[in-house]
Design a protein around this motif. Structure first.
Motif, PDB file in Angstrom:
ATOM      1  N   GLN A 253      -3.899  -1.611  -7.008  1.00  0.00           N
ATOM      2  CA  GLN A 253      -5.071  -2.422  -7.334  1.00  0.00           C
ATOM      3  C   GLN A 253      -4.691  -3.629  -8.178  1.00  0.00           C
ATOM      4  O   GLN A 253      -5.220  -4.736  -7.975  1.00  0.00           O
ATOM      5  CB  GLN A 253      -6.108  -1.574  -8.080  1.00  0.00           C
ATOM      6  CG  GLN A 253      -7.424  -2.297  -8.321  1.00  0.00           C
ATOM      7  CD  GLN A 253      -8.067  -2.780  -7.036  1.00  0.00           C
ATOM      8  OE1 GLN A 253      -8.155  -2.039  -6.055  1.00  0.00           O
ATOM      9  NE2 GLN A 253      -8.498  -4.047  -7.015  1.00  0.00           N
ATOM     10  N   ARG A 254      -3.756  -3.427  -9.103  1.00  0.00           N
ATOM     11  CA  ARG A 254      -3.294  -4.562  -9.912  1.00  0.00           C
ATOM     12  C   ARG A 254      -2.611  -5.599  -9.026  1.00  0.00           C
ATOM     13  O   ARG A 254      -2.782  -6.799  -9.205  1.00  0.00           O
ATOM     14  CB  ARG A 254      -2.337  -4.064 -10.997  1.00  0.00           C
ATOM     15  CG  ARG A 254      -1.889  -5.138 -11.960  1.00  0.00           C
ATOM     16  CD  ARG A 254      -1.110  -4.546 -13.116  1.00  0.00           C
ATOM     17  NE  ARG A 254      -1.950  -3.701 -13.953  1.00  0.00           N
ATOM     18  CZ  ARG A 254      -1.523  -3.134 -15.090  1.00  0.00           C
ATOM     19  NH1 ARG A 254      -0.279  -3.321 -15.494  1.00  0.00           N
ATOM     20  NH2 ARG A 254      -2.331  -2.374 -15.791  1.00  0.00           N
ATOM     21  N   TYR A 255      -1.840  -5.123  -8.038  1.00  0.00           N
ATOM     22  CA  TYR A 255      -1.188  -6.018  -7.070  1.00  0.00           C
ATOM     23  C   TYR A 255      -2.237  -6.821  -6.303  1.00  0.00           C
ATOM     24  O   TYR A 255      -2.108  -8.033  -6.117  1.00  0.00           O
ATOM     25  CB  TYR A 255      -0.346  -5.171  -6.113  1.00  0.00           C
ATOM     26  CG  TYR A 255       0.388  -5.943  -5.051  1.00  0.00           C
ATOM     27  CD1 TYR A 255       1.652  -6.466  -5.286  1.00  0.00           C
ATOM     28  CD2 TYR A 255      -0.178  -6.147  -3.798  1.00  0.00           C
ATOM     29  CE1 TYR A 255       2.341  -7.164  -4.310  1.00  0.00           C
ATOM     30  CE2 TYR A 255       0.497  -6.847  -2.814  1.00  0.00           C
ATOM     31  CZ  TYR A 255       1.757  -7.349  -3.078  1.00  0.00           C
ATOM     32  OH  TYR A 255       2.424  -8.049  -2.108  1.00  0.00           O
ATOM     33  N   ARG A 256      -3.307  -6.123  -5.857  1.00  0.00           N
ATOM     34  CA  ARG A 256      -4.380  -6.809  -5.131  1.00  0.00           C
ATOM     35  C   ARG A 256      -5.114  -7.808  -6.015  1.00  0.00           C
ATOM     36  O   ARG A 256      -5.480  -8.901  -5.566  1.00  0.00           O
ATOM     37  CB  ARG A 256      -5.367  -5.775  -4.591  1.00  0.00           C
ATOM     38  CG  ARG A 256      -4.824  -4.964  -3.412  1.00  0.00           C
ATOM     39  CD  ARG A 256      -5.781  -3.858  -3.054  1.00  0.00           C
ATOM     40  NE  ARG A 256      -5.365  -3.161  -1.839  1.00  0.00           N
ATOM     41  CZ  ARG A 256      -5.648  -1.887  -1.582  1.00  0.00           C
ATOM     42  NH1 ARG A 256      -6.322  -1.167  -2.471  1.00  0.00           N
ATOM     43  NH2 ARG A 256      -5.243  -1.333  -0.455  1.00  0.00           N
ATOM     44  N   ASP A 257      -5.341  -7.441  -7.268  1.00  0.00           N
ATOM     45  CA  ASP A 257      -6.053  -8.352  -8.181  1.00  0.00           C
ATOM     46  C   ASP A 257      -5.278  -9.651  -8.374  1.00  0.00           C
ATOM     47  O   ASP A 257      -5.868 -10.744  -8.409  1.00  0.00           O
ATOM     48  CB  ASP A 257      -6.279  -7.673  -9.532  1.00  0.00           C
ATOM     49  CG  ASP A 257      -7.288  -6.528  -9.457  1.00  0.00           C
ATOM     50  OD1 ASP A 257      -8.042  -6.488  -8.465  1.00  0.00           O
ATOM     51  OD2 ASP A 257      -7.306  -5.692 -10.378  1.00  0.00           O
TER      52      ASP A 257
END
Length: 615
Positions: A253-257
């Motif tokens: 999710q951090r990668y996507r953000d």
């Protein structure tokens, strides 16, 4: 000059401050391409010239064809066959010119493909060659890592892009000159309109090129974080913990953000760039059709022939495309120069020259001396080592003890000259380390750090890495493996020393932590010339009995050498001739095991606590 004190090149180069620097790196890019492949460079230049001349020639012959056809239609029967034959000859000539243009364009594409492969490899090799010259301090600096990331992500492809834009500029410049030579026969004002109509869109493109580059500079840390998250989620040495602690969805999710944040910035810039480009491009479209009307009215007024009208319309359309391509090439060259500035900013990172030439000290029996040594990491406010004084002679062993962060590993980095003391000096055989030849110095020292590298190579090559001069010497592998107590590991593997280690490549075998440490220990013994051996927690993954056995073995093999040990196990530390206790970067206690136990200080307290745990 110390690179840590020198002014580093700005991450926002002077080039980005104005359009005047558009050609700042063009010459260097051309030199880079020329030295990469001279034959391909010459072929590019010749084909570019031909590709620039042929379109105007095709337009001129096309006009002659139209006029020849009209003349044949209007001619008397006696002249009809000759004029028809002339028209057909012109058609054949135009066909040959079109084929030649297609051949030149194919040749350009071929040269570009071949140069792209060679130049990409050349630039990446330059980046890696520079990395070999840099100090450890550079790699431990986050700002430098941003610079390295920018150079590797974009600049490796930009030199060819800049050169191709330069050749494209030359090609379209030749075309425009040939168009203007023919078009000026109609009107000089037509040439002026042709050139000025493309300027608004060009200025907007240049403005947004600079904005895109500044965006590229600002978000380097976020890009690097994305790469790091990819590593965490897709590498075998992280996957156990990622799965065990359920960190995968969080990191993904951090990668996507980060992606969505970067995407929004790209989207906003692209929308503004294309919107302005569309409306300003309408000016060029209006100029084109205004010229169409002008030329058509001139033909109606019989000021020009139908063939000339056809030629001028074609020249104006192609001329406008050439102007647009020229201005786009200049804008692209501006952008490429901006990105190339990051490459040369990295390649020109100042590195302290190694001025030392000593290969043998004046006092071989003196060993190692630390005299009032202090060290502060670049950018840090608190020193890591303060007023350290030590002396260890050949044949002696020293153990470094202290809590994590007390400066033990830093002291080893200073000894191996990965760093230089901020104050004080270190001597080997009576000679300051700064005056030693770097290669000669490191030949004297065999080191295994706690975070030693696990090479995804053959087992023997993992051991051979300890001495690059004998990297592939199987006899030396076996000798070092026996000293490092790795023989049992070798015998358990299907191809012995030729067994690939790790899981990155086919048929690779993974070792346990303790087995890897024996391989690393063997690596230290690979350097038979070394008379200083340093073990920095190399047996942390072994049980206490195995560690004691290895250190007893190590001690026997280093009787005539200097041995420095770092360990948290005091059953091993007590074997050393002298023990140094570090606290907050200072030497708190120094002596043999018996002396420190009698002192009943910090060492005695820690030893008693650990001994109590074994009861």
């Amino acid at each position: 000059m110390n690179p840590r004190r020198a002014r580093q090149p700005s991450d926002k180069p002077e080039l980005a401050r104005g359009f005047l620097g558009v050609f700042a790196y063009s010459r260097r890019a051309l030199e880079l391409v020329w030295t990469t492949s001279r034959p391909l460079s010459i072929a590019l230049a010749v084909l570019t010239l031909l590709a620039g001349i042929f379109p105007a020639a095709i337009a001129y012959v096309g006009a002659l064809i139209v006029d020849a056809v009209i003349a044949a239609i209007q001619a008397a029967p006696a002249d009809h066959d000759a004029l028809t034959s002339h028209a057909l000859t012109l058609v054949v000539a135009e066909g040959l010119l079109v084929a030649a243009l297609a051949g030149a364009q194919r040749g350009l594409s071929l040269c570009q493909s071949l140069l792209r492969a060679q130049l990409g490899q050349r630039v990446n090799a330059m980046i890696l060659e520079k990395a070999l010259t840099l100090d450890l301090a550079h790699f431990e600096n986050s700002e430098f890592y941003d610079k390295l990331t920018r150079a590797r992500r974009e600049a490796s492809s930009r030199p060819l892009s800049l050169v191709m834009r330069t050749f494209g500029l030359a090609q379209n410049g030749v075309s425009l000159l040939s168009y203007a030579t023919l078009l000026i026969q109609f009107s000089g004002w037509a040439v002026l309109v042709l050139v000025l109509a493309g300027l608004p869109a060009f200025l907007a493109e240049a403005k947004f090129s600079g904005a895109a580059f500044r965006l590229f500079l600002w978000r380097s840390p976020e890009t690097r974080m994305q790469l790091y998250l990819e590593t965490l989620l897709a590498r075998e040495d992280h996957v156990k913990e990622i799965k065990l602690f359920g960190l995968g969805p969080l990191f993904l999710q951090r990668y996507r953000d980060i992606f969505h944040k970067l995407y929004r910035e790209d989207r906003d810039l692209t929308v503004r760039r294309d919107t302005w480009g569309f409306f300003l491009g309408l000016i060029g479209t209006a100029a084109l059709y205004g010229a169409y009307a002008w030329i058509a009215l001139s033909a109606i007024a019989r000021a020009i022939t139908l063939g000339q009208m056809t030629m001028y319309l074609m020249l104006f359309r192609q001329g406008q495309s050439a102007v647009s391509a020229i201005l786009s090439a200049v804008g692209g060259m501006y952008e490429d120069n901006l990105y190339l500035s990051t490459l040369y900013d990295y390649l020109e990172t100042p590195v302290e020259e190694n001025a030392g030439t000593t290969v043998r000290g004046p006092q071989p029996d003196d060993g190692i001396r630390f005299e009032h040594v202090g060290f502060t990491y670049p950018g840090a406010e608190t020193p890591t080592l303060v007023d350290v004084n030590l002396h260890i002679r050949p044949g002696q062993s020293m153990a470094l003890v202290g809590e994590n962060g007390s400066g033990k590993t830093t002291l080893i980095k200073l000894l191996t000259r990965l760093y230089q003391p901020t104050v004080g000096r270190i001597l080997l055989d009576g000679q300051d380390l700064r005056e030693w030849d770097e290669t000669a110095l490191r030949d004297r020292i065999g080191v295994i750090f706690q975070d030693f590298t696990r090479y995804q190579l053959l087992l023997g090559e993992n051991i051979g890495a300890g001495d690059v001069q004998h990297f592939s010497d199987e006899a030396r592998w076996r000798e070092a493996g026996e000293k490092g107590m790795a023989t049992a590991i070798v015998e358990s593997l299907p191809a012995g020393y030729r067994t690939p280690l790790g899981k990155w490549f086919n048929e690779g075998r993974e070792l346990s932590g303790g087995q890897w440490q024996k391989v690393a220990l063997s690596r230290a013994f690979m350097r038979s010339r070394a008379d200083i051996l340093v073990l920095d927690e190399p047996t942390a993954a072994m049980d206490a009995a195995a560690e004691a056995t290895i250190f007893e073995h190590f001690r026997a093999l280093t009787r005539d050498r200097i041995a420095i040990l770092i360990s948290h196990r005091f059953s091993t530390v007590r074997m050393a001739d002298q023990i140094v206790v570090l606290q907050d970067g200072r030497i708190a206690e120094h002596g043999s095991h018996d002396e420190l136990m009698q002192l009943n200080g910090h060492y005695a307290h820690l030893f008693s606590l650990q001994a109590k745990g074994y009861r």
